[in-house]
Design a protein around this motif. Structure first.
Motif, PDB file in Angstrom:
ATOM      1  N   UNK A   1       0.723  -1.071   0.051  1.00 49.60           N
ATOM      2  CA  UNK A   1       0.045  -0.047  -0.045  1.00 49.60           C
ATOM      3  C   UNK A   1       0.807   1.236   0.010  1.00 49.60           C
ATOM      4  N   UNK A   2       1.957   1.102   0.823  1.00 51.04           N
ATOM      5  CA  UNK A   2       2.732   2.460   0.815  1.00 51.04           C
ATOM      6  C   UNK A   2       3.366   2.813  -0.493  1.00 51.04           C
ATOM      7  N   UNK A   3       3.516   1.875  -1.461  1.00 49.41           N
ATOM      8  CA  UNK A   3       4.088   2.305  -2.823  1.00 49.41           C
ATOM      9  C   UNK A   3       3.170   3.189  -3.894  1.00 49.41           C
ATOM     10  N   UNK A   4       1.885   3.283  -3.156  1.00 49.40           N
ATOM     11  CA  UNK A   4       0.937   3.943  -4.001  1.00 49.40           C
ATOM     12  C   UNK A   4       1.110   5.374  -4.206  1.00 49.40           C
ATOM     13  N   UNK A   5       0.932   5.780  -5.414  1.00 51.81           N
ATOM     14  CA  UNK A   5       1.052   7.360  -5.726  1.00 51.81           C
ATOM     15  C   UNK A   5      -0.209   7.924  -5.850  1.00 51.81           C
ATOM     16  N   UNK A   6      -1.246   7.446  -5.755  1.00 54.14           N
ATOM     17  CA  UNK A   6      -2.602   7.844  -5.888  1.00 54.14           C
ATOM     18  C   UNK A   6      -2.770   8.409  -7.384  1.00 54.14           C
ATOM     19  N   UNK A   7      -2.424   7.731  -8.097  1.00 59.57           N
ATOM     20  CA  UNK A   7      -2.768   7.887  -9.626  1.00 59.57           C
ATOM     21  C   UNK A   7      -4.062   7.701 -10.059  1.00 59.57           C
ATOM     22  N   UNK A   8      -4.755   6.937  -9.427  1.00 59.16           N
ATOM     23  CA  UNK A   8      -6.158   6.636  -9.541  1.00 59.16           C
ATOM     24  C   UNK A   8      -6.514   5.570 -10.498  1.00 59.16           C
ATOM     25  N   UNK A   9      -5.484   4.969 -11.336  1.00 57.63           N
ATOM     26  CA  UNK A   9      -5.909   4.012 -12.344  1.00 57.63           C
ATOM     27  C   UNK A   9      -6.549   2.775 -11.896  1.00 57.63           C
ATOM     28  N   UNK A  10      -6.265   2.138 -10.701  1.00 56.95           N
ATOM     29  CA  UNK A  10      -6.900   0.993 -10.200  1.00 56.95           C
ATOM     30  C   UNK A  10      -8.445   1.658  -9.881  1.00 56.95           C
ATOM     31  N   UNK A  11      -8.859   2.610  -9.270  1.00 55.22           N
ATOM     32  CA  UNK A  11     -10.111   2.749  -9.012  1.00 55.22           C
ATOM     33  C   UNK A  11     -10.781   3.092 -10.409  1.00 55.22           C
ATOM     34  N   UNK A  12     -10.286   3.783 -11.323  1.00 58.00           N
ATOM     35  CA  UNK A  12     -10.895   4.032 -12.622  1.00 58.00           C
ATOM     36  C   UNK A  12     -11.319   2.632 -13.262  1.00 58.00           C
ATOM     37  N   UNK A  13     -10.439   1.680 -13.230  1.00 62.34           N
ATOM     38  CA  UNK A  13     -10.596   0.336 -13.957  1.00 62.34           C
ATOM     39  C   UNK A  13     -11.420  -0.806 -13.159  1.00 62.34           C
ATOM     40  N   UNK A  14     -11.705  -0.437 -11.946  1.00 62.28           N
ATOM     41  CA  UNK A  14     -12.394  -1.501 -11.067  1.00 62.28           C
ATOM     42  C   UNK A  14     -13.814  -1.109 -11.577  1.00 62.28           C
ATOM     43  N   UNK A  15     -14.461  -2.018 -12.111  1.00 63.55           N
ATOM     44  CA  UNK A  15     -15.916  -1.883 -12.653  1.00 63.55           C
ATOM     45  C   UNK A  15     -16.924  -2.228 -11.417  1.00 63.55           C
ATOM     46  N   UNK A  16     -16.332  -2.732 -10.449  1.00 64.82           N
ATOM     47  CA  UNK A  16     -16.908  -3.193  -9.300  1.00 64.82           C
ATOM     48  C   UNK A  16     -17.008  -2.451  -8.138  1.00 64.82           C
ATOM     49  N   UNK A  17     -16.611  -1.214  -8.157  1.00 66.07           N
ATOM     50  CA  UNK A  17     -16.222  -0.240  -7.189  1.00 66.07           C
ATOM     51  C   UNK A  17     -15.747  -0.780  -5.855  1.00 66.07           C
ATOM     52  N   UNK A  18     -14.720  -1.459  -5.931  1.00 67.99           N
ATOM     53  CA  UNK A  18     -13.936  -2.252  -4.968  1.00 67.99           C
ATOM     54  C   UNK A  18     -12.745  -1.436  -4.216  1.00 67.99           C
ATOM     55  N   UNK A  19     -12.674  -0.291  -5.113  1.00 66.39           N
ATOM     56  CA  UNK A  19     -11.601   0.562  -4.734  1.00 66.39           C
ATOM     57  C   UNK A  19     -11.849   1.895  -4.825  1.00 66.39           C
ATOM     58  N   UNK A  20     -11.389   2.776  -3.871  1.00 66.89           N
ATOM     59  CA  UNK A  20     -11.389   4.276  -4.104  1.00 66.89           C
ATOM     60  C   UNK A  20     -10.239   4.901  -3.453  1.00 66.89           C
ATOM     61  N   UNK A  21      -9.705   6.111  -4.227  1.00 69.18           N
ATOM     62  CA  UNK A  21      -8.734   6.738  -3.921  1.00 69.18           C
ATOM     63  C   UNK A  21      -8.601   8.033  -4.237  1.00 69.18           C
ATOM     64  N   UNK A  22      -8.323   9.012  -3.525  1.00 69.22           N
ATOM     65  CA  UNK A  22      -8.271  10.504  -3.605  1.00 69.22           C
ATOM     66  C   UNK A  22      -6.939  10.640  -4.683  1.00 69.22           C
ATOM     67  N   UNK A  23      -7.313  11.092  -5.746  1.00 70.08           N
ATOM     68  CA  UNK A  23      -6.102  11.186  -6.704  1.00 70.08           C
ATOM     69  C   UNK A  23      -5.684  12.832  -6.702  1.00 70.08           C
ATOM     70  N   UNK A  24      -4.512  13.053  -7.075  1.00 66.21           N
ATOM     71  CA  UNK A  24      -3.899  14.273  -6.912  1.00 66.21           C
ATOM     72  C   UNK A  24      -2.889  14.608  -6.243  1.00 66.21           C
ATOM     73  N   UNK A  25      -2.462  14.109  -4.863  1.00 66.10           N
ATOM     74  CA  UNK A  25      -1.281  14.646  -3.906  1.00 66.10           C
ATOM     75  C   UNK A  25      -0.141  13.720  -4.334  1.00 66.10           C
TER      76      UNK A  25
END
Ligand code: SF4
Ligand code: SF4
Length: 88
Positions: free
Chosen positions: A46-70
């Protein structure tokens, strides 16, 4: 150099109850944050995440949320070049 957030500072939230095991998050994540664990995704780093949002954007089942930008993608891209200097 491997840049990373503190795990508790990352806004990424994963809900395994909604995961269908489609593997998209594993495929699109540039930092290998997700891995497959049987028929569901799991957080590998989890600590390697750069909050790019690609995972949440591509998860069609809404299993992931992330605040993109920072997340500072430029720092990642420039690490190893220009002595790791970053424009952001
Ligand atoms: S993209 Fe969503 S449904 Fe697919 S494996 Fe990842 S968390 Fe599960
Ligand atoms: S937000 Fe980006 S870096 Fe973070 S887990 Fe999702 S795809 Fe990977």
């Amino acid at each position: 150099m491997k840049l990373r957030y503190l795990d508790e500072a990352v806004s990424l939230v994963y809900n395994p109850d909604k995961c269908t095991g489609c593997t998209m998050c594993v495929k699109v994540c540039p930092r290998a944050v997700f891995k497959m664990d049987g028929n569901k995704a799991a957080l590998a780093d989890k600590g390697a995440c750069i909050e790019c949002g690609a995972c949440a954007l591509n998860c069609r089942f809404n299993a992931i949320t992330v605040e993109t930008g920072p997340g500072c993608a430029a720092a990642i891209l420039s690490s190893g070049k220009n002595n790791g200097a970053c424009c952001c």
